[in-house]
Scaffold this motif. Structure first.
Motif, PDB file in Angstrom:
ATOM      1  N   ALA A   1       0.808  -1.213   0.000  1.00 37.78           N
ATOM      2  CA  ALA A   1       0.000   0.000   0.000  1.00 37.78           C
ATOM      3  C   ALA A   1       0.843   1.264   0.000  1.00 37.78           C
ATOM      4  N   ALA A   2       2.088   1.174   0.481  1.00 38.20           N
ATOM      5  CA  ALA A   2       2.916   2.373   0.553  1.00 38.20           C
ATOM      6  C   ALA A   2       3.876   2.479  -0.625  1.00 38.20           C
TER       7      ALA A   2
ATOM      8  N   CYS B   1       0.360  -6.534   3.057  1.00 40.37           N
ATOM      9  CA  CYS B   1      -0.336  -5.296   3.390  1.00 40.37           C
ATOM     10  C   CYS B   1      -1.147  -5.462   4.668  1.00 40.37           C
ATOM     11  N   ARG B   2      -1.028  -4.497   5.552  1.00 40.53           N
ATOM     12  CA  ARG B   2      -1.814  -4.491   6.781  1.00 40.53           C
ATOM     13  C   ARG B   2      -2.572  -3.173   6.868  1.00 40.53           C
ATOM     14  N   PRO B   3      -3.855  -3.233   7.154  1.00 37.02           N
ATOM     15  CA  PRO B   3      -4.651  -2.000   7.241  1.00 37.02           C
ATOM     16  C   PRO B   3      -4.092  -1.058   8.299  1.00 37.02           C
ATOM     17  N   THR B   4      -4.264   0.226   8.069  1.00 36.47           N
ATOM     18  CA  THR B   4      -3.800   1.250   8.989  1.00 36.47           C
ATOM     19  C   THR B   4      -4.974   1.787   9.804  1.00 36.47           C
ATOM     20  N   ALA B   5      -4.646   2.575  10.821  1.00 39.81           N
ATOM     21  CA  ALA B   5      -5.707   3.193  11.615  1.00 39.81           C
ATOM     22  C   ALA B   5      -6.537   4.145  10.759  1.00 39.81           C
ATOM     23  N   GLU B   6      -5.901   4.754   9.764  1.00 40.14           N
ATOM     24  CA  GLU B   6      -6.617   5.678   8.878  1.00 40.14           C
ATOM     25  C   GLU B   6      -7.557   4.927   7.934  1.00 40.14           C
TER      26      GLU B   6
ATOM     27  N   TYR C   1      -4.723   2.188   0.952  1.00 40.16           N
ATOM     28  CA  TYR C   1      -5.624   1.065   1.230  1.00 40.16           C
ATOM     29  C   TYR C   1      -4.966  -0.261   0.882  1.00 40.16           C
ATOM     30  N   CYS C   2      -5.324  -1.306   1.609  1.00 42.61           N
ATOM     31  CA  CYS C   2      -5.011  -2.673   1.201  1.00 42.61           C
ATOM     32  C   CYS C   2      -6.105  -3.115   0.236  1.00 42.61           C
TER      33      CYS C   2
ATOM     34  N   ALA D   1      -6.140 -12.973   6.400  1.00 43.32           N
ATOM     35  CA  ALA D   1      -4.795 -12.561   6.009  1.00 43.32           C
ATOM     36  C   ALA D   1      -4.407 -11.206   6.583  1.00 43.32           C
ATOM     37  N   THR D   2      -5.373 -10.304   6.728  1.00 42.54           N
ATOM     38  CA  THR D   2      -5.067  -8.937   7.153  1.00 42.54           C
ATOM     39  C   THR D   2      -5.337  -8.695   8.637  1.00 42.54           C
ATOM     40  N   GLY D   3      -6.114  -9.571   9.269  1.00 44.35           N
ATOM     41  CA  GLY D   3      -6.480  -9.362  10.659  1.00 44.35           C
ATOM     42  C   GLY D   3      -7.565  -8.321  10.862  1.00 44.35           C
ATOM     43  N   ALA D   4      -8.191  -7.885   9.762  1.00 38.03           N
ATOM     44  CA  ALA D   4      -9.241  -6.877   9.855  1.00 38.03           C
ATOM     45  C   ALA D   4     -10.561  -7.511  10.287  1.00 38.03           C
ATOM     46  N   LYS D   5     -11.486  -6.677  10.759  1.00 31.92           N
ATOM     47  CA  LYS D   5     -12.804  -7.152  11.165  1.00 31.92           C
ATOM     48  C   LYS D   5     -13.837  -7.011  10.052  1.00 31.92           C
TER      49      LYS D   5
END
Length: 309
Positions: free
Chosen positions: A23-24, A58-63, A93-94, A131-135
């Motif tokens: 993402a970066a 890729c890991r989601p950010t707080a933003e 974004y991922c 994979a991302t640990g997102a909810k």
């Protein structure tokens, strides 16, 4: 042309072995903002992920805490998301994509019954979350992908896993396909025609189809989820164009020509349209939404001048 893998197989391979840009990553190619750019990507590299998509690191950010899952229409992820994927990746974004709903060899997905495609999408979403640990994921879809996404949301338990629902030119109330759908009963009157349409996802959205009579999208039933519906008056596939609009207190409808009268984008160009892409960004992050810049956009070919984002 490639043999399209099942969504489950492709997702597993993607999330385990894909080498994405991240993402970066600042080295992504400039978005083409044209449907032909996606077609060229499929011709030169059949089956490749769109730029920036499917980066297993890729890991989601707080933003941007929700991964974005892009769901194509009667196409595939390579052709559909060649523009939007790098735009979203550059925005932090991922991004994840897959070609789902294939009924046989060839480059096209979303040909399977909507129910089957929605089940494949559900498995893919589960893999992205693992994979991302997102909810939650945010779903962005095009054309019949919008119906597939909504079926997953409303009938297969997907609502608990979705943060935002965004659809471009989704035939939520069916589509006449500029009158071509009227020929479907004639096709079905033959034995071979009836067999072919029985496994045809797009055929389920023809006026009078049994599936459509039971579909009835109702965003108010899931008030936690914001819906953004983006359409173009010059759509020749999802017709009338108002089929892509919904009612509800949690719905934001966008007619591109209300924002930009010189935007003549058609159905296939819509996911690459600069005004539509900007509205997707606004829908994903409404706190930082900005007005879209109007430009001249031609059907199929895209903007007359390259947008600067």
């Amino acid at each position: 042309m490639r043999r399209v893998m099942s969504a489950a197989t492709l997702a597993a391979a993607m999330l385990v072995t894909a080498a994405g840009t991240g993402a970066a990553d600042d080295h992504l190619p400039d978005p083409s903002y044209s449907y032909p750019g996606g077609v060229l990507a499929e011709v030169t590299g059949p089956g490749q992920s769109p730029p920036g998509a499917n980066d297993r690191s890729c890991r989601p950010t707080a933003e941007h805490p929700n991964p974005v899952v892009l769901l194509h229409g009667l196409s595939n992820d390579t052709m559909s998301w060649n523009t939007l994927s790098p735009v979203l990746t550059r925005a932090g974004y991922c991004v994840f994509t897959t070609t789902y709903g294939s009924e046989g060899p060839g480059p096209l997905g979303a040909t399977a019954p909507v129910q089957d495609s929605a089940a494949q999408v559900g498995r893919f979403v589960d893999q992205v979350l693992a994979a991302t640990g997102a909810k939650h994921v945010d779903l962005v879809s095009h054309s019949i992908g919008g119906a597939v996404a909504y079926y997953y949301l409303s009938r297969l338990g997907g609502a608990a896993k979705i943060g935002r629902y965004i659809a471009l030119a989704a035939p939520m109330h069916g589509s006449t396909v500029s009158g071509l759908a009227a020929a479907q009963p004639l096709v079905e009157s033959t034995g071979s025609g009836a067999t072919a349409t029985r496994r045809c996802g797009p055929c389920q959205l023809s006026p009078g189809a049994p599936f459509l009579r039971d579909f009835h999208p109702n965003p108010a039933a899931t008030p936690r989820i914001p819906f953004t519906m983006i359409v173009t008056r010059y759509d020749e596939i999802a017709t009338p164009y108002t089929t892509g609009l919904l009612d509800g207190p949690n719905v934001h409808n966008v007619v591109l020509q209300d924002l930009c009268p010189t935007d003549f984008t058609d159905h296939n160009e819509l996911p690459s349209d600069p005004v539509a892409v900007h509205e997707v960004l606004n829908a994903l992050d409404p706190t930082h939404a900005t007005p879209s810049t109007c430009t001249v956009v031609l059907p199929f070919l895209g903007p007359v001048s390259t947008p600067h984002r």
